[in-house]
Scaffold this motif. Sequence first.
Motif, PDB file in Angstrom:
ATOM      1  N   GLY A 163     -30.895 -44.246  54.902  1.00  0.00           N
ATOM      2  CA  GLY A 163     -30.216 -44.989  55.957  1.00  0.00           C
ATOM      3  C   GLY A 163     -31.098 -45.728  56.935  1.00  0.00           C
ATOM      4  O   GLY A 163     -30.609 -46.251  57.934  1.00  0.00           O
ATOM      5  N   THR A 197     -32.739 -56.083  50.435  1.00  0.00           N
ATOM      6  CA  THR A 197     -31.475 -56.740  50.762  1.00  0.00           C
ATOM      7  C   THR A 197     -31.735 -58.188  51.159  1.00  0.00           C
ATOM      8  O   THR A 197     -30.826 -59.000  51.173  1.00  0.00           O
ATOM      9  CB  THR A 197     -30.753 -56.015  51.903  1.00  0.00           C
ATOM     10  N   LYS A 211     -25.665 -51.226  59.832  1.00  0.00           N
ATOM     11  CA  LYS A 211     -26.040 -51.294  58.420  1.00  0.00           C
ATOM     12  C   LYS A 211     -27.561 -51.328  58.285  1.00  0.00           C
ATOM     13  O   LYS A 211     -28.231 -52.050  58.997  1.00  0.00           O
ATOM     14  CB  LYS A 211     -25.418 -52.556  57.836  1.00  0.00           C
ATOM     15  N   ASN A 212     -28.073 -50.526  57.354  1.00  0.00           N
ATOM     16  CA  ASN A 212     -29.519 -50.577  57.128  1.00  0.00           C
ATOM     17  C   ASN A 212     -29.846 -51.708  56.171  1.00  0.00           C
ATOM     18  O   ASN A 212     -29.016 -52.141  55.378  1.00  0.00           O
ATOM     19  CB  ASN A 212     -30.053 -49.236  56.636  1.00  0.00           C
ATOM     20  N   GLU A 213     -31.073 -52.212  56.286  1.00  0.00           N
ATOM     21  CA  GLU A 213     -31.545 -53.316  55.468  1.00  0.00           C
ATOM     22  C   GLU A 213     -32.927 -52.996  54.927  1.00  0.00           C
ATOM     23  O   GLU A 213     -33.629 -52.167  55.475  1.00  0.00           O
ATOM     24  CB  GLU A 213     -31.642 -54.598  56.300  1.00  0.00           C
ATOM     25  N   THR A 223     -33.682 -48.803  58.170  1.00  0.00           N
ATOM     26  CA  THR A 223     -34.023 -50.192  57.920  1.00  0.00           C
ATOM     27  C   THR A 223     -35.518 -50.241  57.651  1.00  0.00           C
ATOM     28  O   THR A 223     -36.312 -49.637  58.380  1.00  0.00           O
ATOM     29  CB  THR A 223     -33.648 -51.081  59.120  1.00  0.00           C
TER      30      THR A 223
END
Length: 147
Positions: free
Chosen positions: A104, A132, A2-4, A106
Amino acid sequence: MKNEFIMFVGPMFGSKTTRMLAAIDRLRWQKRKYAAFKPKIDDRYGSSKITTHNGGSIEAFEVTTGKELLKIYNERKGYDIIAVDEAFMISGVADVLIKLFKKGHTVLVSSLQLSSDWNEYAEIMMMMPFATKVEVCPAVCSTCGAD
């Protein structure tokens, strides 16, 4: 993965850069490849490195605009993490980082969020809704020792 979009914000001497470098170190253990950027104007500890007040450092590209950051990113493919120190000093960085996050990646940002006269920095305010995680890093009072 998961990207942040993680932002480390607060006043000077709040350990924002130290925390960002710790986050990069952790992501490197996950075998993720990063590109770090800093404003060309910030030469306090020399060029081509993001350096903390306590001496920690990583190699970084120097840029003056978000367009320069994007050009370097496009020329040197393969990064999934984009880290930017002192983002408030880089014109147009918000648009670029938001686009990379949406693709996509981070994104890690370390920056002041307000000027000394309590004015917000537009680049930082533009990024906040996409964060996030926002870690506010308070400085320590040199008189009483409190945050």
